[in-house]
Write a protein that holds these residues in place. Structure first.
Motif, PDB file in Angstrom:
ATOM      1  N   ASN A 162       0.870  -1.138   0.064  1.00 31.36           N
ATOM      2  CA  ASN A 162       0.141  -0.013   0.020  1.00 31.36           C
ATOM      3  C   ASN A 162       0.907   1.345   0.092  1.00 31.36           C
ATOM      4  O   ASN A 162       1.701   1.227   0.591  1.00 31.36           O
ATOM      5  N   PRO A 163       0.610   2.287  -0.736  1.00 30.58           N
ATOM      6  CA  PRO A 163       1.317   3.421  -0.877  1.00 30.58           C
ATOM      7  C   PRO A 163       1.211   4.383   0.356  1.00 30.58           C
ATOM      8  O   PRO A 163      -0.109   4.375   0.692  1.00 30.58           O
ATOM      9  N   VAL A 164       2.137   4.648   0.981  1.00 30.72           N
ATOM     10  CA  VAL A 164       2.355   5.424   2.056  1.00 30.72           C
ATOM     11  C   VAL A 164       2.920   6.874   1.729  1.00 30.72           C
ATOM     12  O   VAL A 164       3.763   6.893   0.963  1.00 30.72           O
ATOM     13  N   ARG A 165       2.330   7.925   2.271  1.00 34.06           N
ATOM     14  CA  ARG A 165       2.697   9.309   2.235  1.00 34.06           C
ATOM     15  C   ARG A 165       4.121   9.521   2.489  1.00 34.06           C
ATOM     16  O   ARG A 165       4.908   9.034   3.303  1.00 34.06           O
ATOM     17  N   ALA A 166       4.603  10.175   1.362  1.00 37.33           N
ATOM     18  CA  ALA A 166       6.198  10.409   1.352  1.00 37.33           C
ATOM     19  C   ALA A 166       6.502  11.225   2.900  1.00 37.33           C
ATOM     20  O   ALA A 166       7.676  10.680   3.451  1.00 37.33           O
ATOM     21  N   SER A 167       5.701  11.842   3.225  1.00 36.77           N
ATOM     22  CA  SER A 167       5.952  12.698   4.601  1.00 36.77           C
ATOM     23  C   SER A 167       6.121  11.570   5.811  1.00 36.77           C
ATOM     24  O   SER A 167       7.002  11.920   6.591  1.00 36.77           O
ATOM     25  N   ILE A 168       5.613  10.549   5.609  1.00 27.74           N
ATOM     26  CA  ILE A 168       5.945   9.382   6.557  1.00 27.74           C
ATOM     27  C   ILE A 168       6.685   8.636   6.205  1.00 27.74           C
ATOM     28  O   ILE A 168       7.578   8.264   7.131  1.00 27.74           O
ATOM     29  N   SER A 169       6.731   8.001   5.045  1.00 21.39           N
ATOM     30  CA  SER A 169       7.845   7.169   4.370  1.00 21.39           C
ATOM     31  C   SER A 169       9.314   7.558   4.684  1.00 21.39           C
ATOM     32  O   SER A 169      10.355   6.888   4.710  1.00 21.39           O
ATOM     33  N   LEU A 170       9.469   8.953   4.384  1.00 17.39           N
ATOM     34  CA  LEU A 170      10.842   9.579   4.279  1.00 17.39           C
ATOM     35  C   LEU A 170      11.170  10.359   5.375  1.00 17.39           C
ATOM     36  O   LEU A 170      12.048  11.114   5.607  1.00 17.39           O
ATOM     37  N   SER A 171      10.307  10.279   6.374  1.00 16.16           N
ATOM     38  CA  SER A 171      10.339  11.186   7.592  1.00 16.16           C
ATOM     39  C   SER A 171      11.707  10.799   8.336  1.00 16.16           C
ATOM     40  O   SER A 171      12.212   9.650   8.730  1.00 16.16           O
ATOM     41  N   MET A 200      -4.757   1.353   4.897  1.00 21.43           N
ATOM     42  CA  MET A 200      -3.735   2.421   5.026  1.00 21.43           C
ATOM     43  C   MET A 200      -3.209   2.696   6.375  1.00 21.43           C
ATOM     44  O   MET A 200      -2.017   3.177   6.592  1.00 21.43           O
ATOM     45  N   ALA A 201      -3.832   2.755   7.342  1.00 17.76           N
ATOM     46  CA  ALA A 201      -3.407   2.851   8.944  1.00 17.76           C
ATOM     47  C   ALA A 201      -2.333   1.832   9.184  1.00 17.76           C
ATOM     48  O   ALA A 201      -1.331   2.123   9.718  1.00 17.76           O
ATOM     49  N   ILE A 202      -2.775   0.543   8.872  1.00 16.26           N
ATOM     50  CA  ILE A 202      -1.816  -0.633   8.978  1.00 16.26           C
ATOM     51  C   ILE A 202      -0.528  -0.554   8.127  1.00 16.26           C
ATOM     52  O   ILE A 202       0.445  -0.736   8.660  1.00 16.26           O
ATOM     53  N   ALA A 203      -0.576   0.075   6.893  1.00 15.07           N
ATOM     54  CA  ALA A 203       0.487   0.117   6.131  1.00 15.07           C
ATOM     55  C   ALA A 203       1.472   1.126   6.672  1.00 15.07           C
ATOM     56  O   ALA A 203       2.665   1.127   6.724  1.00 15.07           O
ATOM     57  N   GLU A 204       0.974   2.384   7.369  1.00 14.99           N
ATOM     58  CA  GLU A 204       1.730   3.193   7.957  1.00 14.99           C
ATOM     59  C   GLU A 204       2.533   2.682   9.116  1.00 14.99           C
ATOM     60  O   GLU A 204       3.772   3.099   9.448  1.00 14.99           O
ATOM     61  N   ILE A 205       1.669   2.150  10.126  1.00 17.16           N
ATOM     62  CA  ILE A 205       2.337   1.375  11.369  1.00 17.16           C
ATOM     63  C   ILE A 205       3.207   0.520  10.948  1.00 17.16           C
ATOM     64  O   ILE A 205       4.223   0.433  11.685  1.00 17.16           O
ATOM     65  N   CYS A 206       3.032  -0.220   9.979  1.00 15.27           N
ATOM     66  CA  CYS A 206       4.128  -1.264   9.602  1.00 15.27           C
ATOM     67  C   CYS A 206       5.468  -0.593   9.200  1.00 15.27           C
ATOM     68  O   CYS A 206       6.417  -1.104   9.664  1.00 15.27           O
ATOM     69  N   LEU A 207       5.221   0.395   8.555  1.00 16.59           N
ATOM     70  CA  LEU A 207       6.411   1.284   7.912  1.00 16.59           C
ATOM     71  C   LEU A 207       7.196   1.709   9.016  1.00 16.59           C
ATOM     72  O   LEU A 207       8.450   2.002   9.089  1.00 16.59           O
ATOM     73  N   VAL A 208       6.370   2.534  10.060  1.00 19.00           N
ATOM     74  CA  VAL A 208       7.239   3.025  11.222  1.00 19.00           C
ATOM     75  C   VAL A 208       7.381   2.352  12.241  1.00 19.00           C
ATOM     76  O   VAL A 208       8.074   2.358  13.225  1.00 19.00           O
ATOM     77  N   ALA A 209       7.065   1.123  11.956  1.00 21.50           N
ATOM     78  CA  ALA A 209       7.171  -0.154  13.075  1.00 21.50           C
ATOM     79  C   ALA A 209       6.946  -0.175  14.244  1.00 21.50           C
ATOM     80  O   ALA A 209       7.739   0.277  15.446  1.00 21.50           O
ATOM     81  N   LYS A 210       5.562   0.404  14.778  1.00 21.39           N
ATOM     82  CA  LYS A 210       5.264   0.767  16.099  1.00 21.39           C
ATOM     83  C   LYS A 210       4.464  -0.320  16.757  1.00 21.39           C
ATOM     84  O   LYS A 210       3.702  -0.814  15.822  1.00 21.39           O
TER      85      LYS A 210
END
Length: 364
Positions: free
Chosen positions: A164-173, A271-281
């Motif tokens: 799932n595409p995650v906002r660059a502001s999160i994926s590249l933070s 999408m919430a899950i995709a973001e949380i997976c990426l930031v590994a929380k």
């Protein structure tokens, strides 16, 4: 020659932000690409898409109301009207491709595009596909999916697993924990719980947090609480004088919130899950029980089975949610276990992969 692409869908941040991420990835690869969004009038996308710098056209479409059948009386007329509006939009814009990201407005746009032989792409973010996407999938050029095992919903030869595409502001933070906490005016020495009920808020989560608000202070925890519009005033009143609580209806800088958080409470939208997976929380998920085909519960169970998340049922949130998150916030070993497993599921380049494939196929 520049390409023209329509992105259709919306309704919630879970559809809108991935669509914007895909649009940005297309523009990065082909700066002269012309992009137009189509959304539902009166919904969140009509505000968020222009803020991201893209043009959007609104159509008169509503979804099927599962809780009140009487509210569906006008649905066939709205659907017919939306098809007329879509025909005008497509005939004027003349797109080379249409990408549907889910939400009410994606169905009439993709349906009409397919009838005209225009390349159509679907992004199915959930692990259980919606009925509209399943119907559209039969004639789609390609179906982008988040996880494996989607052959039961779509023709196998059309499926491409992208995540799932995650906002660059999160994926590249690169924001540090201290910077995140300062942004919310919270202490850097306390454990922090982030509560997000999706972009529109979550009644059961809000009521559970409200009822157990004092418990956070007793356990030396601080709170970042996104409530959604409906609950915002009540939550702000409850949090008055509590210096360990930041509360607002919407968090526009989610990258700061994820950086600040030690543990997270969230709905189980894709999408919430995709973001949380990426930031590994480490997270406790409370699936929204009225989502189509109960797909949020399916999403959450996938994580629980992989030891990548915890789950509390919506109807048990008031009794169990606050005690579950406090227990997790105090259990470093459990946090590390969840972090380790959820990090493996994070995908940072789904938007680029989708953009590359779309551009490749429409140039053939």
């Amino acid at each position: 020659m520049s390409v023209k692409i329509i992105l259709a869908g919306g309704g919630t941040g879970g559809h809108i932000f991935p669509a914007i991420a895909i649009a940005n990835a297309i523009k990065k690869q082909q700066p002269d690409a012309e992009i137009l969004f189509v959304g539902a009038k009166g919904r969140m996308e009509m505000e968020k898409v222009p803020q991201a710098g893209y043009e959007i056209k609104g159509i008169d479409i509503i979804g099927f109301n599962r809780s009140s059948l009487i509210k569906n009386i006008g649905l066939p007329f709205k659907l017919l009207r939306s098809f007329v509006q879509v025909r005008t939009i497509i005939n004027q814009f003349k797109p080379d491709a249409v990408i549907g990201v889910g939400g009410y407005s994606s169905f009439p746009v993709l349906r009409f595009a397919q009838s005209k032989g225009i390349a159509s792409f679907i992004h199915e973010s959930n692990s259980f596909a919606g009925k509209a996407n399943m119907m559209l999938g039969k004639k789609a050029t390609k179906v982008f999916v988040a996880s494996d095992g989607m052959e039961k919903f779509f023709p196998a030869q059309k499926i491409m697993i992208t995540g799932n595409p995650v906002r660059a502001s999160i994926s590249l933070s690169s924001i540090t924990k201290e910077e995140g906490l300062k942004y919310f005016g919270l202490e850097t020495t306390k454990k922090t719980v982030l509560v997000v009920g999706g972009s529109l808020g979550a009644k059961s989560i809000n009521e559970a947090i409200d009822a157990g608000l004092e418990e956070f202070e007793k356990n030396n925890l601080q709170l970042i609480w996104q409530t959604g519009k409906i609950y915002a005033e009540k939550a702000k009143t409850r949090a008055e004088g509590k210096f360990n609580v930041w509360v607002n209806e919407f968090i526009s800088q989610m990258e700061h919130a994820y950086s600040a958080a030690d543990v997270v409470i969230s709905r189980a939208g894709a999408m919430a899950i995709a973001e949380i997976c990426l930031v590994a929380k480490p997270a406790v998920f409370v699936p929204y029980p009225h989502a189509a085909e109960d797909h949020q519960t399916v999403n959450a169970k996938h994580l629980v089975e992989k030891h990548a998340g915890l789950m509390v049922k919506d109807n048990e949130a008031k009794e169990k949610l606050v005690s579950s998150i406090i227990a997790l916030a105090k259990d470093e070993a459990k946090q590390n276990e969840l972090k380790q497993h959820i990090a493996k599921l994070g995908v940072s380049d789904a938007d680029t992969v989708i953009a590359t494939e779309v551009l490749k196929l429409i140039k053939k």
